[in-house]
Design an enzyme around this catalytic site. Sequence first.
Site, PDB file in Angstrom:
ATOM      1  N   GLU A 228      -0.196   3.086   6.801  1.00  0.00           N
ATOM      2  CA  GLU A 228      -0.304   4.148   5.783  1.00  0.00           C
ATOM      3  C   GLU A 228      -0.947   5.394   6.389  1.00  0.00           C
ATOM      4  OE1 GLU A 228       1.555   3.438   3.493  1.00  0.00           O
ATOM      5  OE2 GLU A 228       1.502   1.251   3.548  1.00  0.00           O
TER       6      GLU A 228
ATOM      7  N   ALA B  78       0.835  -1.192   0.000  1.00  0.00           N
ATOM      8  CA  ALA B  78       0.000   0.000   0.000  1.00  0.00           C
ATOM      9  C   ALA B  78       0.875   1.249   0.000  1.00  0.00           C
ATOM     10  CB  ALA B  78      -0.898   0.015   1.237  1.00  0.00           C
TER      11      ALA B  78
HETATM   12  N1  BES Z   1       5.673   3.881   1.239  1.00  0.00           N
HETATM   13  C1  BES Z   1       5.457   2.490   1.260  1.00  0.00           C
HETATM   14  C2  BES Z   1       5.064   1.933  -0.069  1.00  0.00           C
HETATM   15  C3  BES Z   1       6.142   1.914  -1.129  1.00  0.00           C
HETATM   16  C4  BES Z   1       7.270   1.202  -0.946  1.00  0.00           C
HETATM   17  C5  BES Z   1       5.995   2.567  -2.318  1.00  0.00           C
HETATM   18  C6  BES Z   1       8.254   1.172  -1.954  1.00  0.00           C
HETATM   19  C7  BES Z   1       6.968   2.543  -3.283  1.00  0.00           C
HETATM   20  C8  BES Z   1       8.098   1.841  -3.106  1.00  0.00           C
HETATM   21  C9  BES Z   1       4.368   2.105   2.265  1.00  0.00           C
HETATM   22  O1  BES Z   1       4.200   2.997   3.301  1.00  0.00           O
HETATM   23  C10 BES Z   1       4.808   0.831   2.891  1.00  0.00           C
HETATM   24  O2  BES Z   1       5.738   0.826   3.611  1.00  0.00           O
HETATM   25  N2  BES Z   1       4.109  -0.253   2.591  1.00  0.00           N
HETATM   26  C11 BES Z   1       4.444  -1.571   3.037  1.00  0.00           C
HETATM   27  C12 BES Z   1       3.489  -2.079   4.083  1.00  0.00           C
HETATM   28  C13 BES Z   1       3.817  -1.622   5.453  1.00  0.00           C
HETATM   29  C14 BES Z   1       2.770  -2.078   6.440  1.00  0.00           C
HETATM   30  C15 BES Z   1       5.166  -2.064   5.945  1.00  0.00           C
HETATM   31  C16 BES Z   1       4.370  -2.447   1.824  1.00  0.00           C
HETATM   32  O3  BES Z   1       3.819  -2.002   0.829  1.00  0.00           O
HETATM   33  O4  BES Z   1       4.851  -3.572   1.886  1.00  0.00           O
HETATM   34 ZN    ZN Z   2       5.528   2.822   4.875  1.00  0.00          ZN
END
Ligand code: BES
Ligand code: ZN
Length: 886
Positions: free
Chosen positions: A309, A273
């Site tokens: 998020e 996400a």
């Molecule tokens: N900002 C990230 C998503 C992201 C990561 C976008 C890399 C582009 C490149 C988001 O906040 C995130 O960390 N998502 C994690 C889930 C979270 C609960 C650790 C994910 O997508 O795995």
């Molecule tokens: Zn994140």
Amino acid sequence: MQSTKRDTPRPVRLKDYKPHAYTIDKVDLKVSLHTRQTRVAASLHVKRNPLSVVEGGPLHLDGELLQLEHISLDRAPLSRASYRVTDSELVIDRVPSAPFTLDLVTIVDPEANKALQGLYRSRGIYCTQCEAQGFRRITYFLDRPDVLARYTVRIEADAEEAPVLLSNGNLVERGMLDRGRRAYAVWKDPFPKPAYLFALVGGDLSSISSTFRTMSGREIDLRIYLEHGKESRAHWAMDALKRAMRWDEKRFGREYDLDHFKIVAVSDFNMGAMENKGLNIFNDRLILASRETATDTIFEAIESVVAHEYFHNWTGNRITCRDWFQLCLKEGLTVFRDQEFSGDERSATVQRISDVRQLRALQFSEDAGPLAHPVRPETYIEINNFYTATVYEKGAELVRMIATLLGAKDFRAGMDLYFERHDGQAATVEDFIACFEEASGRDLKQFMTWYRQAGTPQLLCSFAYDKARKSAELKVEQVLPPTPGETRKKPLHIPLRLGLISPSGREIEVLRDDGTTVRDGVLEVTERSHVFRFRDIPSRPVPSLLRGFSAPVNLSIDLSDRDLEFLIATDGDLFNRWQAANTYAMRTLVALVRSLTAGKRSTRGGAYARAIEASLRDRKLEPSYRAEMLRLPTEADVARELAHDVDPLLIHRAHRQLARLIANTVGPTLERLYDEMTGHGPFSPDAASAGRRALRNTVLTMLSMRGGKADHTRLAQHYSAATNMTDQAHSLNLLCHIGTPDTAAAVAHFYDCWKDDHVVIDTWFAAQAQAPIDTTVALVRDLTVHPLYAMTSPNKVRALIGAFALNNPVQFNRPDGAGYSLVVDQVLALDPINPQIAARMLASFRSWRSLEAHRQQQARKALQRVARVPSLSRDVYEIVTRILEG
Ligand code: BES
Ligand code: ZN
């Protein structure tokens, strides 16, 4: 075509950071959506950056895969000679020294975008993914997180194809054009933000809505957009959102800032996400949940990802990162926050156990291999490769250690100062740490080393009791194993929480030999070696060390089996009680592997089973905790513990042997638990109900491993009687894992039930990919051409190839190399389509050097086959190079 390496890609370095000579403070976008030719008109307010010390010079804007249609500066079209376009930049040689407006029209092709970065289409929905560097695939821009601008976005689209048009911030205007044929909407985001937080969505979406009253009494409109007909599956996510919003107010004093908060669920998404300001975009597998379709693990993941998020709104959005080297500043901190949230919503101990399991599985293995890097890396080729367990999970551990060292009050004061001082800024790790130093008066200079130094420290401890003096001595030595490119390591500042337990099971007050108490039981290790002395200890205690996993280290202490049994029975710190059981299980598994290696038979394991039996029956312990006590270390955990000369097949055999021994030793207890934990009454996804299912399913695993006829029958019945996806998926996985006469029927049945559900069917792909049998490689190859499989869908790739490479150690590491070939074939096929996912799949080779010689040889050959390809993406190029060299 995606960007590919032409020459050797150039690394970016932290030490080269400087503010850009220009900045952009206002962006007006007009986006006209079309499947193959979306038109983006951007009006950028550009000015000299007041923070820059260098002269203006030519203006370089980032841009990839764009077709430039028009360019004018202060309304005057630029002559073809006054600018240059390359495959990564737009360069304008001379720009005014006063602020000016740059107008650009670019054309992009969302339908062709299978890398899923920038603007793309997912099952007919237009959506964007801009982190880390996707905005440059929408228009030319200063695509870096320290350029903050206010955005106004006008979106137009075919009214039937995309009646719902969304972007960040507040809706200003919407309506119809062209006699109802086209719809439009205008959105304005009052908060300056970096381009990576930009988002846009267009499509025929349904939604559910709710409201939230903030602590200052503002009413926020909450909305989740998703495919028509799936509305009822979004209520859990909505509920989690509201709980997260309340929690952030209570725990951190953080209130939401816009009037609307929107979440959109899409099917094709590289990550889980994304926290775009006011418009989070989610992988639909992390939104959609119902009793029939989602496991408890998914319910739990939805809760924590929705929270994660949302929490970024303050840690990431209001305060963002100066540059991508500071990624842990938002990710590590936000993971810490979502872990704390989940711990408060559920059982704090069980949450900590599962976070630590995950840290060890993903981060410790990364740290022990060629892909090791510091929490704040100093160089990268492709930033997408640095969204790692080290940045995220270890990054969260560093924040947790600060909280442990400072105590709750000073930690909160430091966070408050951070929010107050850096709101609206693009900050650094140094800025963050300075807030805690100021709020607490403590010196965290040595602590900063955690951010710069890779590798998992070892804490070698020994404990001695002096009966005559009634005193005890704890020797602690920190050993810092070398990592690629970093042989000499500095000692770290390590919080070591300890307790001393008397022979009668009571907690002894920890008194240093100078009579001082140890605050919260936390010792501080700062030198390479220490001796801590304690006094007034009436009889020989058993030390309970690294309570709550107070630091991300490998602890070793020479406790006897008796000591472990004692801790399992008495440790009042439930985390450490579990840790003792886990250590005991690991010790047993390692011994079993060693006897298998030596060709000897061993029946070790009975003692371990008897040691945990009382806990399993202890009704005062939550079922979810008892499930953790029963769950064995994974085969991958054992491989990591062995570290050298690993034979995954022997580990697999030892693992089965122990499970069988446990079932044989404490069978009646397990059978009773299985019945006792049977669900009655209506389904609820709450933690307590999920805990009962977890315990029952873990028991089922052990009993099924025993492999008697009655055990197989129980397993088959568990599958057919399942009334929720937790039970159905668990038994399907188990049937595939063990292979019983009922496996084929269950696999066929599951397919029939779920072939029309693109989320649930991934469970079917994964279950088959994880079967540790010789036919799996061929089956996985067949499944890659199954009509429901698609290489363009990251969830499908993860379900099939990811599950095979990560959860099937026996078949992935086949001595004949067929498992490696399979994964490499898929990586190479995927690389031109979606390099980010291809690189992630390739990273599953990261522990190859710990294998025994023959398999290492096979893995090297497979990796060299990747390295020889001339047109690799930067993503895959970087991973294969580091994996082979490190
Ligand atoms: N900002 C990230 C998503 C992201 C990561 C976008 C890399 C582009 C490149 C988001 O906040 C995130 O960390 N998502 C994690 C889930 C979270 C609960 C650790 C994910 O997508 O795995
Ligand atoms: Zn994140």
